[in-house]
Design an enzyme around this catalytic site. Structure first.
Site, PDB file in Angstrom:
ATOM      1  N   ASP A 186     -41.155 -33.975 -25.776  1.00 30.66           N
ATOM      2  CA  ASP A 186     -41.507 -34.089 -24.364  1.00 30.66           C
ATOM      3  C   ASP A 186     -42.918 -33.502 -24.195  1.00 30.66           C
ATOM      4  O   ASP A 186     -43.897 -34.167 -24.492  1.00 30.66           O
ATOM      5  CB  ASP A 186     -40.418 -33.336 -23.579  1.00 30.66           C
ATOM      6  CG  ASP A 186     -40.588 -33.404 -22.076  1.00 30.66           C
ATOM      7  OD1 ASP A 186     -40.881 -34.477 -21.562  1.00 30.66           O
ATOM      8  OD2 ASP A 186     -40.407 -32.368 -21.408  1.00 30.66           O
ATOM      9  N   ARG A 192     -23.822 -34.978 -23.846  1.00 34.56           N
ATOM     10  CA  ARG A 192     -24.244 -35.256 -25.224  1.00 34.56           C
ATOM     11  C   ARG A 192     -23.361 -36.301 -25.912  1.00 34.56           C
ATOM     12  O   ARG A 192     -23.797 -36.967 -26.847  1.00 34.56           O
ATOM     13  CB  ARG A 192     -24.158 -33.986 -26.082  1.00 34.56           C
ATOM     14  CG  ARG A 192     -25.083 -32.868 -25.655  1.00 34.56           C
ATOM     15  CD  ARG A 192     -25.059 -31.771 -26.728  1.00 34.56           C
ATOM     16  NE  ARG A 192     -25.580 -30.499 -26.261  1.00 34.56           N
ATOM     17  CZ  ARG A 192     -26.870 -30.153 -26.270  1.00 34.56           C
ATOM     18  NH1 ARG A 192     -27.771 -31.001 -26.723  1.00 34.56           N
ATOM     19  NH2 ARG A 192     -27.249 -28.976 -25.844  1.00 34.56           N
ATOM     20  N   PHE A 252     -36.022 -38.300 -17.393  1.00 31.55           N
ATOM     21  CA  PHE A 252     -35.013 -37.507 -18.077  1.00 31.55           C
ATOM     22  C   PHE A 252     -33.885 -38.403 -18.617  1.00 31.55           C
ATOM     23  O   PHE A 252     -33.392 -39.282 -17.923  1.00 31.55           O
ATOM     24  CB  PHE A 252     -34.441 -36.458 -17.128  1.00 31.55           C
ATOM     25  CG  PHE A 252     -33.658 -35.402 -17.840  1.00 31.55           C
ATOM     26  CD1 PHE A 252     -34.300 -34.402 -18.560  1.00 31.55           C
ATOM     27  CD2 PHE A 252     -32.271 -35.427 -17.811  1.00 31.55           C
ATOM     28  CE1 PHE A 252     -33.568 -33.439 -19.245  1.00 31.55           C
ATOM     29  CE2 PHE A 252     -31.539 -34.452 -18.484  1.00 31.55           C
ATOM     30  CZ  PHE A 252     -32.187 -33.466 -19.203  1.00 31.55           C
ATOM     31  N   GLY A 310     -29.933 -30.597 -29.797  1.00 34.15           N
ATOM     32  CA  GLY A 310     -30.066 -32.010 -29.447  1.00 34.15           C
ATOM     33  C   GLY A 310     -30.099 -33.000 -30.587  1.00 34.15           C
ATOM     34  O   GLY A 310     -29.668 -34.133 -30.437  1.00 34.15           O
ATOM     35  N   LYS A 347     -41.868 -38.934 -25.383  1.00 36.37           N
ATOM     36  CA  LYS A 347     -42.392 -39.255 -24.050  1.00 36.37           C
ATOM     37  C   LYS A 347     -43.897 -39.011 -24.078  1.00 36.37           C
ATOM     38  O   LYS A 347     -44.355 -37.907 -23.745  1.00 36.37           O
ATOM     39  CB  LYS A 347     -41.770 -38.320 -23.004  1.00 36.37           C
ATOM     40  CG  LYS A 347     -40.286 -38.509 -22.752  1.00 36.37           C
ATOM     41  CD  LYS A 347     -39.828 -37.484 -21.697  1.00 36.37           C
ATOM     42  CE  LYS A 347     -38.351 -37.522 -21.441  1.00 36.37           C
ATOM     43  NZ  LYS A 347     -37.893 -36.346 -20.650  1.00 36.37           N
ATOM     44  N   GLU A 374     -36.342 -33.983 -34.782  1.00 35.49           N
ATOM     45  CA  GLU A 374     -36.178 -33.648 -33.360  1.00 35.49           C
ATOM     46  C   GLU A 374     -35.464 -34.781 -32.634  1.00 35.49           C
ATOM     47  O   GLU A 374     -35.587 -35.945 -33.029  1.00 35.49           O
ATOM     48  CB  GLU A 374     -37.562 -33.461 -32.719  1.00 35.49           C
ATOM     49  CG  GLU A 374     -37.911 -32.037 -32.385  1.00 35.49           C
ATOM     50  CD  GLU A 374     -37.103 -31.421 -31.251  1.00 35.49           C
ATOM     51  OE1 GLU A 374     -35.924 -31.751 -31.065  1.00 35.49           O
ATOM     52  OE2 GLU A 374     -37.673 -30.564 -30.547  1.00 35.49           O
ATOM     53  N   ASP A 375     -34.763 -34.440 -31.571  1.00 33.49           N
ATOM     54  CA  ASP A 375     -34.168 -35.486 -30.726  1.00 33.49           C
ATOM     55  C   ASP A 375     -35.232 -36.134 -29.860  1.00 33.49           C
ATOM     56  O   ASP A 375     -35.319 -37.348 -29.744  1.00 33.49           O
ATOM     57  CB  ASP A 375     -33.025 -34.915 -29.862  1.00 33.49           C
ATOM     58  CG  ASP A 375     -33.430 -33.672 -29.055  1.00 33.49           C
ATOM     59  OD1 ASP A 375     -34.538 -33.132 -29.259  1.00 33.49           O
ATOM     60  OD2 ASP A 375     -32.612 -33.227 -28.219  1.00 33.49           O
ATOM     61  N   ASP A 387     -28.754 -33.518 -23.793  1.00 34.33           N
ATOM     62  CA  ASP A 387     -27.903 -32.968 -22.733  1.00 34.33           C
ATOM     63  C   ASP A 387     -28.622 -32.780 -21.416  1.00 34.33           C
ATOM     64  O   ASP A 387     -29.846 -32.683 -21.352  1.00 34.33           O
ATOM     65  CB  ASP A 387     -27.373 -31.603 -23.168  1.00 34.33           C
ATOM     66  CG  ASP A 387     -28.486 -30.547 -23.161  1.00 34.33           C
ATOM     67  OD1 ASP A 387     -29.487 -30.737 -23.870  1.00 34.33           O
ATOM     68  OD2 ASP A 387     -28.374 -29.552 -22.415  1.00 34.33           O
TER      69      ASP A 387
END
Ligand code: IMP
Ligand code: MG
Length: 178
Positions: A106, A168, A155, A48, A134, A102-103, A162
């Site tokens: 979560d 993506r 999401f 990601g 998040k 990191e992308d 993705d």
């Protein structure tokens, strides 16, 4: 910007390409200041983060290296709770200043699981840089040093992120349509 379709789901525009790029520019300015006279090693988590890592790295002007590791915990739009290492760390990180890239954070499980692997090798420092966070979903205790956007617990896809492998390849980020 228009809605997009990824597999069976519809997504609506959420963060524009311009907003993403300008936050990344500001983050690079901060990192350039924080790492003056240091030679950080960016450890980007595949898949990601590849776009974020590339754009951030292009704006970093201090001497820096980058390497990639591959971790995965997601299936569809839900975290499986299991984190697997598909490609491990091959660089020697002892004594290095590490910036984990990191992308999205979560639940926090991915980084919570991976960070001990880094810390075991006695780097001189470890910081976390994430494009998205998040906060409402994060249950693992993590100190996030650099974050471009805090977002609601919905999401998202695009700009490297993705849905089941797809979605993506956009410059903007899109949110699942409710
Ligand atoms: P965590 O381990 O629960 O923090 O999840 C982190 C990983 O799950 C991220 O690196 C992403 O690959 C994936 N992920 C979490 N939320 C999303 C999302 O909204 N869209 C796409 N991937 C996500
Ligand atoms: Mg990821």
């Amino acid at each position: 910007m228009n809605e997009i379709q990824v597999l069976d789901k519809t997504f609506v525009p959420f963060l524009s390409a311009e907003d993403i790029q300008s936050k990344i520019e500001s983050l690079a300015v901060t990192i350039n200041k924080d790492y003056q006279n240091k030679k950080p090693l960016f450890v980007a988590i595949l898949n990601g983060s590849f776009m974020f890592a590339a754009d951030l790295f292009k704006s970093v002007t201090v001497d820096a290296e980058i390497c990639f590791i591959k971790l995965a915990s997601y299936k569809g739009t839900q975290s499986t709770g299991h984190v697997i290492t598909a490609i491990g760390l091959d660089s020697n990180i002892t004594g290095r200043d590490i910036i984990v890239v990191e992308d999205i954070i979560d639940t926090g499980k991915t980084l919570h699981t991976f960070l001990p692997q880094i810390i075991n090798q006695q780097p001189s420092s470890v910081k976390i840089a994430t494009l998205l966070h998040k906060p409402e979903a994060t249950v693992y205790d993590l100190h996030i040093d650099y974050c471009c956007f805090s977002i609601p617990n919905k999401f998202v896809v695009g700009y490297g992120l993705d849905y089941d492998g797809f979605g993506r390849n956009t410059k903007a980020i899109y949110q699942l349509k409710s």
